[in-house]
Design a protein around this motif. Structure first.
Motif, PDB file in Angstrom:
ATOM      1  N   ARG A 132       0.805  -1.326   0.097  1.00 26.98           N
ATOM      2  CA  ARG A 132      -0.131   0.075   0.302  1.00 26.98           C
ATOM      3  C   ARG A 132       0.962   1.216  -0.213  1.00 26.98           C
ATOM      4  N   THR A 133       0.588   2.124  -0.813  1.00 22.53           N
ATOM      5  CA  THR A 133       1.295   3.519  -0.781  1.00 22.53           C
ATOM      6  C   THR A 133       0.249   4.551  -0.721  1.00 22.53           C
ATOM      7  N   TYR A 134       0.679   5.607   0.203  1.00 22.13           N
ATOM      8  CA  TYR A 134      -0.024   6.967   0.102  1.00 22.13           C
ATOM      9  C   TYR A 134       0.223   7.470  -1.133  1.00 22.13           C
ATOM     10  N   SER A 135      -0.995   8.655  -1.648  1.00 21.83           N
ATOM     11  CA  SER A 135      -0.610   8.999  -3.113  1.00 21.83           C
ATOM     12  C   SER A 135       0.373  10.187  -2.759  1.00 21.83           C
ATOM     13  N   LYS A 136       0.595  10.863  -1.606  1.00 24.42           N
ATOM     14  CA  LYS A 136       1.684  11.824  -1.361  1.00 24.42           C
ATOM     15  C   LYS A 136       2.324  11.293  -0.163  1.00 24.42           C
ATOM     16  N   LEU A 137       3.891  11.243  -0.307  1.00 24.11           N
ATOM     17  CA  LEU A 137       4.644  10.690   0.866  1.00 24.11           C
ATOM     18  C   LEU A 137       4.389  11.424   2.042  1.00 24.11           C
ATOM     19  N   PRO A 138       3.955  10.878   3.194  1.00 25.66           N
ATOM     20  CA  PRO A 138       3.744  11.554   4.249  1.00 25.66           C
ATOM     21  C   PRO A 138       5.072  12.139   5.124  1.00 25.66           C
ATOM     22  N   VAL A 139       5.157  13.312   5.619  1.00 26.71           N
ATOM     23  CA  VAL A 139       6.248  13.509   6.455  1.00 26.71           C
ATOM     24  C   VAL A 139       5.556  13.909   7.676  1.00 26.71           C
ATOM     25  N   TRP A 140       6.025  13.305   8.870  1.00 24.92           N
ATOM     26  CA  TRP A 140       5.532  13.896  10.341  1.00 24.92           C
ATOM     27  C   TRP A 140       6.682  14.402  10.960  1.00 24.92           C
ATOM     28  N   ILE A 141       6.560  15.765  11.159  1.00 21.20           N
ATOM     29  CA  ILE A 141       7.629  16.492  11.700  1.00 21.20           C
ATOM     30  C   ILE A 141       7.298  16.779  13.443  1.00 21.20           C
ATOM     31  N   VAL A 142       7.918  16.413  14.030  1.00 24.87           N
ATOM     32  CA  VAL A 142       7.829  16.700  15.536  1.00 24.87           C
ATOM     33  C   VAL A 142       9.017  17.425  16.307  1.00 24.87           C
ATOM     34  N   GLU A 143       8.757  17.777  17.492  1.00 17.82           N
ATOM     35  CA  GLU A 143       9.893  18.437  18.349  1.00 17.82           C
ATOM     36  C   GLU A 143      10.802  17.002  18.787  1.00 17.82           C
ATOM     37  N   ASP A 144       9.954  16.553  19.854  1.00 17.56           N
ATOM     38  CA  ASP A 144      11.036  15.419  20.701  1.00 17.56           C
ATOM     39  C   ASP A 144      10.863  14.093  19.719  1.00 17.56           C
ATOM     40  N   HIS A 145      11.904  13.371  19.489  1.00 16.17           N
ATOM     41  CA  HIS A 145      11.965  12.303  18.729  1.00 16.17           C
ATOM     42  C   HIS A 145      10.855  11.088  19.163  1.00 16.17           C
ATOM     43  N   HIS A 146      10.577  10.953  20.449  1.00 22.10           N
ATOM     44  CA  HIS A 146       9.697   9.725  20.672  1.00 22.10           C
ATOM     45  C   HIS A 146       8.221  10.058  20.065  1.00 22.10           C
ATOM     46  N   ASP A 147       8.041  11.479  19.834  1.00 26.72           N
ATOM     47  CA  ASP A 147       6.535  11.592  19.524  1.00 26.72           C
ATOM     48  C   ASP A 147       6.234  11.329  18.100  1.00 26.72           C
ATOM     49  N   VAL A 148       7.173  10.808  17.437  1.00 26.59           N
ATOM     50  CA  VAL A 148       6.874  10.061  16.120  1.00 26.59           C
ATOM     51  C   VAL A 148       6.336   8.704  16.263  1.00 26.59           C
ATOM     52  N   VAL A 149       6.427   8.170  17.384  1.00 22.86           N
ATOM     53  CA  VAL A 149       6.073   6.833  17.321  1.00 22.86           C
ATOM     54  C   VAL A 149       4.462   6.656  17.243  1.00 22.86           C
ATOM     55  N   PRO A 150       3.375   7.407  17.666  1.00 28.19           N
ATOM     56  CA  PRO A 150       1.980   7.251  17.467  1.00 28.19           C
ATOM     57  C   PRO A 150       1.760   7.417  15.941  1.00 28.19           C
ATOM     58  N   HIS A 151       2.592   8.103  15.129  1.00 31.16           N
ATOM     59  CA  HIS A 151       2.381   8.315  13.779  1.00 31.16           C
ATOM     60  C   HIS A 151       2.750   7.102  12.995  1.00 31.16           C
ATOM     61  N   ILE A 152       3.787   6.368  13.514  1.00 29.88           N
ATOM     62  CA  ILE A 152       4.160   4.968  12.826  1.00 29.88           C
ATOM     63  C   ILE A 152       3.214   4.043  13.435  1.00 29.88           C
ATOM     64  N   TYR A 153       2.696   3.835  14.392  1.00 35.84           N
ATOM     65  CA  TYR A 153       1.581   2.868  14.688  1.00 35.84           C
ATOM     66  C   TYR A 153       0.443   3.390  13.914  1.00 35.84           C
ATOM     67  N   ARG A 154       0.129   4.530  13.688  1.00 38.76           N
ATOM     68  CA  ARG A 154      -1.075   4.619  12.946  1.00 38.76           C
ATOM     69  C   ARG A 154      -0.826   3.948  11.555  1.00 38.76           C
ATOM     70  N   SER A 155       0.418   4.045  10.934  1.00 38.08           N
ATOM     71  CA  SER A 155       0.595   3.814   9.596  1.00 38.08           C
ATOM     72  C   SER A 155       0.450   2.317   9.590  1.00 38.08           C
ATOM     73  N   ILE A 156       0.846   1.496  10.791  1.00 39.76           N
ATOM     74  CA  ILE A 156       0.794   0.252  10.836  1.00 39.76           C
ATOM     75  C   ILE A 156      -0.599  -0.177  10.828  1.00 39.76           C
ATOM     76  N   ALA A 157      -1.370   0.407  11.771  1.00 40.31           N
ATOM     77  CA  ALA A 157      -2.893   0.161  11.981  1.00 40.31           C
ATOM     78  C   ALA A 157      -3.619   0.227  10.757  1.00 40.31           C
ATOM     79  N   SER A 158      -3.192   1.011   9.719  1.00 34.64           N
ATOM     80  CA  SER A 158      -3.940   1.249   8.376  1.00 34.64           C
ATOM     81  C   SER A 158      -3.206   0.452   7.371  1.00 34.64           C
ATOM     82  N   ARG A 159      -2.211  -0.456   8.013  1.00 32.89           N
ATOM     83  CA  ARG A 159      -1.718  -1.311   6.958  1.00 32.89           C
ATOM     84  C   ARG A 159      -0.804  -1.074   5.775  1.00 32.89           C
ATOM     85  N   TYR A 160      -0.389   0.398   5.943  1.00 33.47           N
ATOM     86  CA  TYR A 160       0.734   1.013   5.200  1.00 33.47           C
ATOM     87  C   TYR A 160       2.193   0.437   5.566  1.00 33.47           C
ATOM     88  N   VAL A 161       2.506   0.083   6.478  1.00 31.21           N
ATOM     89  CA  VAL A 161       3.580  -0.417   7.172  1.00 31.21           C
ATOM     90  C   VAL A 161       3.082  -2.093   7.857  1.00 31.21           C
TER      91      VAL A 161
END
Length: 392
Positions: free
Chosen positions: A8-37
């Motif tokens: 599965r691929t997104y129509s545009k490459l999603p880029v999530w920009i956060v301040e603290d590094h660990h705040d990227v984790v929920p966005h990664i999990y969301r991609s897993i839940a939606s079966r892109y990852v």
């Protein structure tokens, strides 16, 4: 014959920009839940000045079955590994050890050979925030297996004439060698995460600005750690771990006491503990500059001192540009990532605040040039607005 699952691929490459590094984790999990990852076998290219390969000290093994629990204990220095350990219940019957293959890039060696003497510490502490805690349990920690390749550096790096080993390392450090290693792990049809901490391009040790040279030297003495030999047996290794654990617990308790009372009587009493005599000089120096030192922060700074120290190299414009070019050369040979996560790391000052905007803009330009239109989400802006509204 079973067909390979369709990627599965997104129509545009999603880029999530956060301040603290660990705040990227929920966005990664969301991609897993939606079966892109994929749910398992997730692949990540992680660009960072710090490996982020720790596991929270008080995290019981059972925490890997509860992602919300992992979110609560995860912080900047350990999100990468602790959240990689998350194990959904349906995988219990086929549980496998975690295997990581790490390709290390040393950007400082590229033009400053003299600073490469200091090995980067595995620990990065978030300034002004304490780590989440869980109750200690007797559970055995999940098994993990981390294998590291040789040190690599970007294309155009310095090559020192001398023995054949150095020449071989220089050749292995070329962009081509790095790409070859990555392509042995990532196939053209693989979904993978590109995870970038902007301190990869320019990195500070913020504690060096907070404390004098003498104070930092005392912290290095107090928290010093002699790492075990490579050929050490399990019994000696366990003794080493127990010794280090006791040392850090004693130091944590000492600074907790100083938070309650840093009078001379307390300082003198604590200084009688083995290895803590230099506390007298440290507390005196801290109080000469500030009558109410933040002893919790002092302890956090000390935790970054063991047998090495945090990497510290504020890159010049030329060095940043050279690193961006090296990253571009590597990424253009890889398949398009499924999702990109970017950490600014500027509020905790691991990436210099005066450089972060320019580095972020140029990084996005590289990604757009390579992968086309981007779907950029500047999460740090909404987080900042939310914080402002809460305090207004």
């Amino acid at each position: 014959m079973n067909k390979a699952p369709v990627k599965r691929t997104y129509s545009k490459l999603p880029v999530w920009i956060v301040e603290d590094h660990h705040d990227v984790v929920p966005h990664i999990y969301r991609s897993i839940a939606s079966r892109y990852v994929p749910m398992s076998g997730v692949k990540m290219v992680h660009l960072d000045s710090h490996p982020d390969l720790l596991i929270p000290v008080n995290m019981p093994a059972t925490a890997v079955f509860d992602k919300e629990r992992l979110f609560r204990v995860t912080s900047t220095d350990d999100y990468f590994l602790s959240d990689a350990l998350y194990l959904p219940a349906e995988q219990l019957e086929d549980a496998k050890p975690l295997h990581l293959r790490v390709i290390q890039v040393d950007p400082v060696e590229m033009s400053h050979n003299s600073q490469s003497q200091n090995n980067p510490s595995t620990c990065k502490r978030l300034r002004g925030a304490s780590k989440g805690e869980l109750n200690k349990e007797e559970d055995r920690q999940p098994e993990s297996n981390v294998s590291c390749t040789s040190q690599y550096q970007p294309s155009g790096g310095s090559s020192t004439p001398g023995n054949s080993t150095e020449a071989q390392n220089a050749e292995e450090g070329s962009s081509g060698a790095i790409v070859s290693n990555l392509l042995s792990l990532i196939e053209q049809n693989d979904a993978y995460i590109l995870d970038i901490d902007l301190d990869f391009f320019s990195c500070k040790n913020p504690f060096k600005d907070m404390y004098t040279k003498e104070e930092y030297s005392i912290l290095q003495e107090l928290y010093s750690f002699k790492r075990p030999r490579e050929d050490v047996d399990e019994e000696e290794l366990l003794e080493c771990v127990e010794r280090r654990t006791r040392q850090l617990e004693d130091l944590e308790a000492a600074f907790a006491d100083l938070l309650e009372d840093d009078g001379q009587e307390t300082v003198d009493r604590l200084a009688t503990n083995p290895g803590m005599n230099s506390l007298i000089k440290l507390v005196s120096s801290l109080k000469n500059r500030n009558q109410t030192p933040d002893y919790e922060m002092v302890h956090q700074a000390g935790l970054t001192c063991d047998y090495s120290e945090l990497p510290h190299h504020i890159s010049s414009e030329g060095e940043i540009q050279q690193l961006l070019l090296a990253v571009k050369l590597v990424l253009q040979s890889l398949p398009k990532p499924t999702i990109v996560t970017i950490s600014r790391s500027s509020l905790d000052e691991y990436c210099p605040a005066e450089q972060v905007e320019a580095i972020q803009s140029r990084t996005l330009s590289v990604l757009e040039a390579l992968f086309g239109s981007l779907d950029v989400h500047k999460e740090y802006e909404s987080a900042s607005e939310e914080c402002t509204s809460q305090h207004s």
